[in-house]
Motif scaffolding. Structure first.
Motif, short mmCIF file in Angstrom:
data_model
loop_
_atom_site.label_atom_id
_atom_site.label_comp_id
_atom_site.label_asym_id
_atom_site.label_seq_id
_atom_site.Cartn_x
_atom_site.Cartn_y
_atom_site.Cartn_z
N ARG A 77 3.04 7.37 4.00
CA ARG A 77 2.72 7.97 2.78
C ARG A 77 2.57 6.24 2.75
O ARG A 77 1.75 6.03 1.51
CB ARG A 77 3.45 8.50 1.96
N GLU A 78 3.72 5.27 2.92
CA GLU A 78 3.65 3.81 2.03
C GLU A 78 2.34 3.34 2.45
O GLU A 78 2.18 2.34 1.64
CB GLU A 78 4.98 3.13 2.48
N ILE A 79 1.76 3.76 3.83
CA ILE A 79 0.73 2.74 4.38
C ILE A 79 -0.63 3.08 3.57
O ILE A 79 -1.20 2.55 3.15
CB ILE A 79 0.09 3.41 6.25
N LEU A 80 -0.11 4.73 3.47
CA LEU A 80 -2.08 5.10 1.99
C LEU A 80 -1.69 4.19 1.27
O LEU A 80 -2.57 3.53 0.44
CB LEU A 80 -2.01 6.41 2.52
N LYS A 81 -1.06 4.43 0.69
CA LYS A 81 -0.67 3.67 -0.78
C LYS A 81 -0.56 2.54 -0.67
O LYS A 81 -1.18 1.85 -1.75
CB LYS A 81 1.28 4.20 -1.67
N ASP A 82 -0.14 1.76 -0.27
CA ASP A 82 -0.19 -0.07 -0.17
C ASP A 82 -2.05 0.04 -0.02
O ASP A 82 -2.84 -0.91 -1.26
CB ASP A 82 -0.04 -1.06 0.73
N ALA A 83 -2.42 1.14 1.06
CA ALA A 83 -4.07 0.13 1.23
C ALA A 83 -4.90 1.04 -0.02
O ALA A 83 -5.99 0.20 -0.40
CB ALA A 83 -4.83 1.40 2.61
N ILE A 84 -4.31 1.78 -0.13
CA ILE A 84 -5.71 2.83 -1.92
C ILE A 84 -5.31 1.78 -3.10
O ILE A 84 -6.48 1.57 -3.72
CB ILE A 84 -4.93 4.04 -2.49
N LEU A 85 -4.18 1.16 -3.45
CA LEU A 85 -3.76 0.23 -4.36
C LEU A 85 -4.09 -1.27 -4.20
O LEU A 85 -4.95 -1.36 -6.16
CB LEU A 85 -1.86 0.64 -4.80
N THR A 86 -4.22 -1.19 -3.31
CA THR A 86 -4.64 -2.91 -3.26
C THR A 86 -5.72 -3.26 -2.48
O THR A 86 -6.13 -4.21 -3.01
CB THR A 86 -3.48 -3.72 -2.68
N ARG A 87 -6.28 -2.08 -2.01
CA ARG A 87 -7.75 -1.90 -1.24
C ARG A 87 -7.38 -3.05 -0.19
O ARG A 87 -8.80 -3.66 0.37
CB ARG A 87 -8.99 -2.14 -1.92
N LYS A 88 -6.56 -3.21 0.05
CA LYS A 88 -6.15 -4.06 1.59
C LYS A 88 -6.27 -2.66 3.06
O LYS A 88 -4.82 -2.50 3.33
CB LYS A 88 -5.08 -4.53 1.56
N ASP A 89 -7.79 -2.32 2.68
CA ASP A 89 -7.32 -1.00 3.78
C ASP A 89 -7.17 -1.38 5.44
O ASP A 89 -7.50 -0.40 6.09
CB ASP A 89 -8.25 0.13 3.48
N ALA A 90 -7.96 -2.73 5.95
CA ALA A 90 -8.50 -2.55 6.74
C ALA A 90 -6.79 -2.74 8.47
O ALA A 90 -6.44 -3.11 7.94
CB ALA A 90 -8.85 -4.95 7.06
N GLY A 91 -8.01 -2.25 9.11
CA GLY A 91 -7.04 -1.53 10.12
C GLY A 91 -6.12 -0.72 10.05
O GLY A 91 -4.86 -0.17 10.60
#
Length: 421
Positions: A77-91
Motif C-alpha cells: 500500500r505504501e508503494i501505491l500511496k507514494d506513486a499516486i501522491l507524488t506521480r513517481k510511478d515509473a517502475g
C-alpha cells in the motif's frame, strides 16, 4: 488467516487459458474444482498439491504466516500511496509484480486481493498493464465493500478509455452512493475523487467535476502534494471555462502558475499558458492571448503538445481575420506533423480546413474538409470541434445555396450546444 488457494487457482488457470475440465481431470470433479475456486470448500492437501503441480506453481500449504500479512500489506500500500501522491510511478508495477510469488501473498486471500487491486491501479497509469483489472473481474465476487469501490472506479475509467461512455457513467453514478459508506483512507479517497472529477469533466457535468476535484484538492493542499495541486487547479479551471466563468477559470490557472514558479514543475508551464491564452482569447484580448500561446509553444517539448499551441494560435489569428498569422502558424504546424501524420490525424483535419479557407479559398474543398472534420470529431465525442465545424459548414453550405444540408448541420450544432447547457 483466510487462505487464498481458491482465488489463486482460478486466476492462474484463467491466465493460462486452461478449462476447468482440463485442470480437474484425474484430480477431482469439475463441480468440486468450481467450489474450490469460489472458496466454497476446503480441499485436502493432496488435491491442492496435484492442482498446483498441474498449474506449475509452487505454493507452501498451511504454514502459519499470519504475522507477516500486515507487514507485507503495508509495504504494498505504501508503494501505491507514494506513486499516486507524488506521480513517481515509473517502475512501480514491476516492483509490485515481485510480490506475486511471495508465499505470504499466495496464501492470504486478503493480501492477494490487495496486491491484484494495487497492480490494477498501477495499470491505469501511463505505461501500465491493464490485465490485472481483468483478473480482478474473475474474482469480483470475493471482493469486500471497499475493494468493490476500487474496482468500480477503475472499471469506469477503463470503459471510458474504450469509448463505452454510457457504461462508464453508470458506474460513476453508482459510486456516489457507495463512497460515504466506505472506510477507504483519505489519501486514496482523494485520488478516487480526482478521477471522478476528471471523468465528470469528460461527460460535460462540470459542477460534479468541480465538486469532486475540490474534495481531492483539499487533501492535496493539506499535505502539500504540489503536482496533484497543480493538476486539480487545471481541471477546476477547465470546468469553469466550460461554464463560461472565465474570471474564475483564470484565477485557478494563476494559482497553479504560482505553485509551478515556486517549484521545479516547469513542465506544466506549457499547458497552463495554453489554457490562459484560451481565456484571454475568449475575453477578446488578442495580444494577451497570443503572448500566452507563444509562451506555451516555447515551453512545450512533445510534438503533440506543441501542436495544441499551434492550433490555438491559428484560431486566434483566424478570429481576428489575420490571414498572414494563420498561414505562418499553419506552416509551423505542418512541419511538425510531418514526423507522424497518422498519430496526429486530428490536427490534419484542423489544418485542412484552415488551408482551404486561408491559403487559397476553395469552397468545394473547404466544404469537403469541413464534412470530414465534423464526422471525425463527432466519432470521438469531441463536442467543441464538432460544434465549431458544423456551424462553419452550415454557413458555407448556405452560401452555396444548399439550404437543406445547411439546416441539418445547424441542427447538429444546436443539439450539441443543448448538451453543454
Amino acid at each position: 488467516m483466510e487462505y487464498n488457494y481458491g482465488n489463486l487457482i482460478k486466476v492462474e488457470r484463467m491466465r493460462r487459458g486452461i478449462k476447468q475440465s482440463v485442470l480437474a481431470r484425474g484430480i477431482c470433479s469439475i463441480s468440486y474444482l468450481s467450489k474450490i475456486e469460489n472458496n466454497q470448500t476446503s480441499p485436502s492437501e493432496e488435491v491442492l498439491e496435484l492442482i498446483f503441480e498441474r498449474l506449475d506453481i509452487e505454493v507452501p500449504l498451511y504454514f502459519d504466516l499470519s504475522e507477516q500479512v500486515d507487514k507485507v500489506k503495508n509495504e504494498i500500500r505504501e508503494i501505491l500511496k507514494d506513486a499516486i501522491l507524488t506521480r513517481k510511478d515509473a517502475g512501480g508495477q514491476k516492483d509490485l509484480e515481485k510480490y506475486l510469488s511471495n508465499p505470504v501473498v499466495t496464501q492470504s486471500k486478503e493480501l492477494y486481493i490487495t496486491l491484484l487491486m494495487t497492480l490494477a491501479r498501477f495499470g491505469m497509469m501511463p505505461g501500465g498493464d491493464s490485465k490485472y483489472l481483468t483478473e480482478i473481474g474473475w474474482i469480483e465476487d470475493q471482493l469486500d465493500f471497499d475493494n468493490k469501490i476500487r474496482y468500480t472506479i477503475m472499471s469506469s475509467l477503463k470503459l471510458f478509455q474504450k469509448n463505452e461512455r454510457d457504461g462508464s457513467l453508470k458506474l460513476l453514478e453508482d459510486l456516489n452512493e457507495a463512497l460515504s459508506k466506505s472506510h477507504i483512507p483519505d489519501w486514496e479517497m482523494a485520488d478516487i475523487r480526482y478521477i471522478m472529477g476528471g471523468l465528470y469533466y469528460k461527460f460535460t457535468d462540470f459542477l460534479q467535476a468541480i465538486e469532486n476535484v475540490r474534495f481531492a484538492l483539499a487533501y492535496f493542499q493539506e499535505h502539500f502534494y504540489v503536482e496533484r495541486i497543480v493538476e486539480s487547479h487545471l481541471i477546476i479551471g477547465l470546468s469553469y471555462k466550460r461554464r463560461k466563468r472565465y474570471t474564475d477559470a483564470l484565477t485557478f490557472y494563476e494559482k497553479a502558475v504560482k505553485i509551478v514558479s515556486a517549484t521545479d514543475l516547469k513542465n506544466y508551464y506549457g499547458m497552463l499558458y495554453n489554457n490562459m491564452g484560451d481565456i484571454y482569447s475568449l475575453l477578446g484580448e488578442k495580444e494577451k492571448a497570443l503572448e500566452f500561446f507563444i509562451e506555451s509553444f516555447e515551453y512545450k517539448v512533445e510534438i503533440g503538445s506543441k501542436l495544441f499551441s499551434v492550433l490555438s494560435l491559428i484560431e486566434v489569428y483566424s478570429d481576428h481575420n489575420d490571414s498572414d498569422g494563420v498561414i505562418e502558424w499553419l506552416e509551423k504546424g505542418e512541419s511538425l506533423i510531418k514526423s507522424d501524420e497518422e498519430e496526429f490525424e486530428s490536427f490534419l483535419h484542423h489544418f485542412d480546413v484552415y488551408t482551404n479557407y486561408y491559403r487559397e479559398y476553395n469552397q468545394e474543398k473547404l466544404i469537403y474538409s469541413l464534412k470530414k472534420a465534423v464526422h471525425y470529431f463527432e466519432s470521438f465525442d469531441e463536442y467543441l470541434y464538432t460544434n465549431k465545424y458544423a456551424l462553419w459548414l452550415a454557413r458555407e453550405l448556405r452560401k452555396s445555396g444548399k439550404y437543406k444540408s445547411s439546416t441539418e448541420y445547424y441542427e447538429k450544432a444546436i443539439t450539441i450546444m443543448s448538451i453543454w447547457d
